[in-house]
Structure formats: structure tokens, C-alpha cells
Enzyme design. Structure first.
Site, PDB file in Angstrom:
ATOM      1  N   GLY A 167       0.806  -1.221   0.000  1.00 10.76           N
ATOM      2  CA  GLY A 167       0.000   0.000   0.000  1.00 10.76           C
ATOM      3  C   GLY A 167       0.838   1.269   0.000  1.00 10.76           C
ATOM      4  O   GLY A 167       0.395   2.307   0.482  1.00 10.76           O
ATOM      5  N   GLU A 203      16.863  -0.020  -3.295  1.00  8.65           N
ATOM      6  CA  GLU A 203      16.676  -0.204  -4.729  1.00  8.65           C
ATOM      7  C   GLU A 203      17.027   1.083  -5.439  1.00  8.65           C
ATOM      8  O   GLU A 203      16.818   2.180  -4.893  1.00  8.65           O
ATOM      9  CB  GLU A 203      15.183  -0.487  -4.982  1.00  8.65           C
ATOM     10  CG  GLU A 203      14.905  -1.720  -5.796  1.00  8.65           C
ATOM     11  CD  GLU A 203      13.416  -2.064  -5.826  1.00  8.65           C
ATOM     12  OE1 GLU A 203      13.095  -3.216  -5.530  1.00  8.65           O
ATOM     13  OE2 GLU A 203      12.591  -1.192  -6.148  1.00  8.65           O
ATOM     14  N   HIS A 211       4.471   1.700 -14.365  1.00  8.64           N
ATOM     15  CA  HIS A 211       4.157   0.497 -13.587  1.00  8.64           C
ATOM     16  C   HIS A 211       3.357  -0.423 -14.509  1.00  8.64           C
ATOM     17  O   HIS A 211       2.246  -0.086 -14.916  1.00  8.64           O
ATOM     18  CB  HIS A 211       3.329   0.872 -12.350  1.00  8.64           C
ATOM     19  CG  HIS A 211       2.827  -0.318 -11.580  1.00  8.64           C
ATOM     20  ND1 HIS A 211       3.208  -0.594 -10.290  1.00  8.64           N
ATOM     21  CD2 HIS A 211       1.976  -1.316 -11.930  1.00  8.64           C
ATOM     22  CE1 HIS A 211       2.623  -1.705  -9.881  1.00  8.64           C
ATOM     23  NE2 HIS A 211       1.860  -2.162 -10.857  1.00  8.64           N
ATOM     24  N   HIS A 238       2.231   6.501  -4.484  1.00  2.00           N
ATOM     25  CA  HIS A 238       2.454   5.093  -4.817  1.00  2.00           C
ATOM     26  C   HIS A 238       1.174   4.261  -4.753  1.00  2.00           C
ATOM     27  O   HIS A 238       1.227   3.037  -4.615  1.00  2.00           O
ATOM     28  CB  HIS A 238       3.523   4.464  -3.919  1.00  2.00           C
ATOM     29  CG  HIS A 238       4.820   5.225  -3.924  1.00  2.00           C
ATOM     30  ND1 HIS A 238       5.489   5.529  -5.078  1.00  2.00           N
ATOM     31  CD2 HIS A 238       5.541   5.749  -2.916  1.00  2.00           C
ATOM     32  CE1 HIS A 238       6.588   6.211  -4.774  1.00  2.00           C
ATOM     33  NE2 HIS A 238       6.639   6.365  -3.481  1.00  2.00           N
ATOM     34  N   ARG A 294      -2.880 -12.626  -4.930  1.00  6.42           N
ATOM     35  CA  ARG A 294      -4.321 -12.469  -4.702  1.00  6.42           C
ATOM     36  C   ARG A 294      -4.954 -11.841  -5.923  1.00  6.42           C
ATOM     37  O   ARG A 294      -4.262 -11.418  -6.842  1.00  6.42           O
ATOM     38  CB  ARG A 294      -4.542 -11.560  -3.493  1.00  6.42           C
ATOM     39  CG  ARG A 294      -3.842 -10.216  -3.698  1.00  6.42           C
ATOM     40  CD  ARG A 294      -4.186  -9.186  -2.651  1.00  6.42           C
ATOM     41  NE  ARG A 294      -3.264  -8.063  -2.686  1.00  6.42           N
ATOM     42  CZ  ARG A 294      -3.352  -7.015  -3.496  1.00  6.42           C
ATOM     43  NH1 ARG A 294      -4.325  -6.947  -4.376  1.00  6.42           N
ATOM     44  NH2 ARG A 294      -2.464  -6.039  -3.458  1.00  6.42           N
TER      45      ARG A 294
END
Ligand code: ADP
Length: 449
Positions: A167, A203, A211, A238, A294
Site C-alpha cells: 500500500g 533499490e 508500472h 504510490h 491475490r
């Protein structure tokens, strides 16, 4: 044909509880809804075959209360649980508990949920299987000294990310060496508070990626297919706001190549049920960031593009049926776009719970609305603010945009503020219409740039 399950309990609320209920009903499977005391009048309860109150409003006492949910399943005679997204959907202990009580968890194995829930383990597993990664630390970064050394190696800016993150939380950018210590400290503090685990990794922070994520289904016995990609670059903090399938700048060859790499990896892992591999895409290169084990909020754009019912497939696969088709049988037709509509002020994003006094959803060719709203419903203040998803499908992207503009104009939610006006502004923007955007586009757009 005998029903695959006797009865399915849906451990969720809102539009996704309805979504799963609809798939079950079409398959002839009765459902049990669960709800908190704040949700007694919710649509997923009103439309359920049976419902059980599982606790007070706070999610930790109700929708995250594994014992109450399992008890509800047992007393109602359910033999499977669908977790939807969010809440317990990526909780490996819950999946284990469900199976330990002799019920089926409609999702992947607990071992795969656990592996992918730890982003460090997920990246290591994918690297091993030949999937390209965003450059970064080789595993957890345990000290600020190590973080400094690795950041200097990969080059600033860098992102400090929580292994248990989700999230958009537990993720901080460091523009340069001076900012690293702060990013490191804040990411760890946030991660400890939100996930009870402060392990972090580092990272490379890509400056203008898209994305792009790939939807897969697998049967755990060698059958693995993908349903193409979704572009979810339109994000704020995000978090995704609008998604499309396919990605406006990807060719069919690139899709096929990405699909081959990803499905080969999941076949080797013995993965089963639905999953999404998330990538950043920049300068023609894909780099894996994480996998979600999921169903995702944005699954409908894929359903529209490929003409598949992903929830039905999840249920079939959980019952042990083989996939029954191969990659060649999956087609990609037209273009689909989804807007996530939230009960929030479209300018400040302050939540706007309250009474919906009038409600009119758009319709017509190629329009789908997944929502649990109705006139007279009071949006409670306790949960995620998403109240509707508007999905359109059309032969071309340009036609999908025209359909989206006219559907957004028809959509009326009266009594509370929603983000509908923001979506209208986004969709009308020439730079959105061109398809040339990256993950930073929306925040720049909202800042008036
Ligand atoms: P979460 O699980 O919290 O959603 P993700 O790893 O999926 O976190 O990342 C969420 C979003 O953060 C991505 O969609 C992207 O916009 C941004 N992001 C993540 N990693 C990077 C990176 N290395 N460089 C630039 N942006 C990133």
C-alpha cells in the site's frame, strides 16, 4: 454438474465482496457474507444468502479477526473461504488456519503467500528463475553503513523499501547521500509501525518508469497462463488511481516476451491460483518489483480485455480443477480502462464518509460499474475509501477514452464528495490521452504542471 464447493464464505466487504458473490451465484454456489456492526446495512450483506456479524467496526476486530471469520465459516457449513483483496488476503497464517480446519482457501498456498509477502525473498526467488530485477541490494540491508555503501554503488537517487511493505507504506526516497540516513530511519519506523517488521532493502529509484503488471493464473500442475498486462502508472503516493489494459506503449511482441519469462518462472515455482507480477518499465526494459498473491482491485480491466471471469477461475482452480486451456486460447480484444472512485475530496483527498442521498451509475455498451453504493447508504468512516470502480471497454484506446468521458459525466453520487471530478480532469488531459505518462505524471498534473 455438481457445484465445486458446497458454500463459500467471503471474508471481505464492499464491492469486492459483491464481485465474489456474483461469481459464486453464477456457479450455483451459495455464499456467506461476514460484516462488522458498522456494515449491517451494506449491500454485500443485503444480497447475501446468509450473513454473520463478526465484530465491532475496527477492522482488526472484525474483517481481520481470523478466529471470528473461521467460526462463522464453521457454523454456517461453508467449505471454502474467498478473501478478496486487502484484509486477510495475503496473510499466510490465515491461509494455514483455513486449511487446518479442513476448509479450502481460495488462493495460492500459504508457502507462496509467505514467500511473496517478503519482498526480499520474492526478489531472490525471481532472480533465481531468470526474471530481471530493479538494481539494488542483495537482500536485507542491516545497517546504515551497508546502505551507504550499496547506494554509492548503484547511484542516487535510491529507494529504501520495507521487506513487508504494501500500500505504498514503508518506502522512502533518498535523493543523495545526505538524505539517506533520514530515508533509512523513516522507512524502518513506518515499517515497524505498519507491519511489525523493520527489515528494509535498497533499490535504485528509477526516474520515469511506468508500472506494468502481468496477470497470471496457474493450476499448480504445470498449467500457467498470462492474461496480458495492466498499466497502473497513474498513482498518487504510490497508490493506483486509474489502470488500463493493455499498456499504451507496449507491443504484442513485448507482451509475449514478458509473459513467457513470467509464466516459466511461476511454472518452476509450482504456483497455483491467481497472481500478479509487478514490474517497472523504463527504456524498453522490465524490472520486477513484487508479486501479489491475490485478486487485485484492477482485475476487471483484464477481464474486459480477455473476456475471462477471473474469480470464477480462482474458484475452479481452488477446487483442484486443471486450467484446461493454454496460452494460445487467450485473446486480447480492444482496450479497457478503470477509474477507482473514492469517497474523498477531489482536491485535498480528505476522506468524506457520510450519507449517499442519490445515486445513478452509468450504463450502456462496454460500461461496467463494480460498486456496493446505493441511495440511502451511509459510507462508514472505518474502511478504505474506495466506493466504486468504473470500467469501460471499447475496440480502441481512443474509443475507450471517449466512453470513459461520457460515463464519468453520467455518474452521479450525491451527498458526499467523491473523486469523480478528478477523474474527469485526468481523462480530458491531452498528456493522458497521448498515453505518454509515467508514475510521476499524476502528481505533476495535480500540482498544475
Ligand atoms: P507496495 O507493495 O507498497 O505497493 P511496490 O513495490 O509495489 O510497493 O511499489 C509501489 C509503487 O512505488 C510502484 O508502482 C512505483 O510507482 C513505485 N516504486 C516502487 N519501486 C520503485 C523504484 N525502484 N523506482 C521508482 N519507483 C518505484
Amino acid at each position: 454438474m455438481a457445484a465445486l464447493f458446497h458454500k463459500v464464505l467471503i471474508a471481505n466487504r464492499g464491492e469486492i465482496a459483491l464481485r465474489v458473490q456474483r461469481a459464486c451465484r453464477e456457479m450455483g454456489i451459495p455464499t456467506v457474507a461476514v460484516h462488522s456492526t458498522a456494515d449491517g446495512e451494506a449491500m454485500h450483506v443485503r444480497l447475501a444468502d446468509e450473513s454473520v456479524c463478526i465484530g465491532p467496526p475496527p477492522a482488526r476486530d472484525s474483517y481481520l479477526n481470523a478466529a471470528a471469520i473461521l467460526s462463522a465459516a464453521i457454523i454456517t457449513g461453508a467449505d471454502a473461504i474467498h478473501p478478496g483483496y486487502g484484509f486477510l488476503s495475503e496473510n499466510a497464517e490465515f491461509a494455514d488456519m483455513v486449511e487446518a480446519h479442513g476448509l479450502t482457501f481460495i488462493g495460492p498456498t500459504a508457502a507462496h503467500i509467505r514467500m511473496m509477502g517478503d519482498k526480499i525473498a520474492a526478489k531472490a526467488a525471481m532472480a533465481e528463475l531468470g526474471v530481471p530485477l530493479v538494481p539494488g541490494s542483495d537482500g536485507e540491508v542491516a545497517s546504515i553503513e551497508d546502505a551507504r555503501r550499496i547506494a554509492a554503488q548503484i547511484g542516487y537517487p535510491v529507494l529504501v523499501k520495507a521487506a513487508a511493505g504494501g500500500g505504498g507504506r514503508g518506502m522512502k526516497v533518498a535523493q543523495d547521500a545526505d538524505g539517506l540516513e533520514e530515508a533509512w530511519r523513516v522507512a524502518r519506523t513506518e515499517a515497524r509501525a505498519a507491519f511489525g517488521n523493520d527489515a528494509v532493502y535498497v533499490e535504485k529509484y528509477l526516474d520515469r518508469p511506468r508500472h506494468v503488471e502481468l496477470q497470471v493464473l496457474a493450476d499448480g500442475a504445470g498449467g500457467v497462463v498470462h492474461f496480458g498486462e495492466r498499466d497502473c502508472s497513474l498513482q498518487r503516493r504510490h497508490q493506483k488511481l486509474l489502470e488500463e489494459a493493455g499498456c499504451p506503449v507496449l507491443s504484442a511482441e513485448q507482451r509475449a516476451r514478458l509473459g513467457e519469462t513470467a509464466t516459466a518462472a511461476l511454472r518452476q515455482l509450482g504456483y497455483r491460483n491467481a497472481g500478479t507480477l509487478e514490474f517497472l518499465y523504463q527504456d524498453g526494459q522490465f524490472a520486477f518489483i513484487e508479486m501479489n498473491t491475490r485478486l487485485q482491485v484492477e482485475h476487471p480491466v483484464t477481464e474486459m480485455l480477455c473476456g475471462v471471469d477471473l474469480v470464477r477461475e480462482q474458484i475452479r482452480l481452488a477446487a483442484g480443477e486443471p486450467l484446461g486451456y493454454g496460452q494460445a486460447e487467450i485473446g486480447f480484444t480492444g482496450h479497457a480502462i478503470e477509474c477507482r472512485i473514492t469517497a474523498e475530496d477531489p482536491e485535498t483527498f480528505a476522506p468524506t464518509p457520510g450519507m449517499v442521498t442519490a445515486y445513478h451509475a452509468p450504463g450502456g455498451l462496454g460500461v461496467r460499474v463494480d460498486s456496493a453504493l446505493y441511495a440511502g447508504y451511509r459510507v462508514p468512516p472505518y474502511y478504505d475509501s474506495m466506493v466504486a470502480k468504473l470500467i469501460v471497454h471499447a475496440p480502441t484506446r481512443a474509443q475507450a477514452i471517449a466512453r470513459l468521458e461520457r460515463s464519468l459525466a453520467e455518474f452521479a453520487v450525491v451527498g458526499i464528495k467523491t473523486t469523480l471530478p478528478l477523474h474527469q480532469r485526468i481523462v480530458a488531459a491531452p498528456s493522458f490521452q497521448s498515453g505518454e505518462y509515467d508514475i510521476h505524471w499524476l502528481e505533476r498534473f495535480m500540482a498544475g504542471e
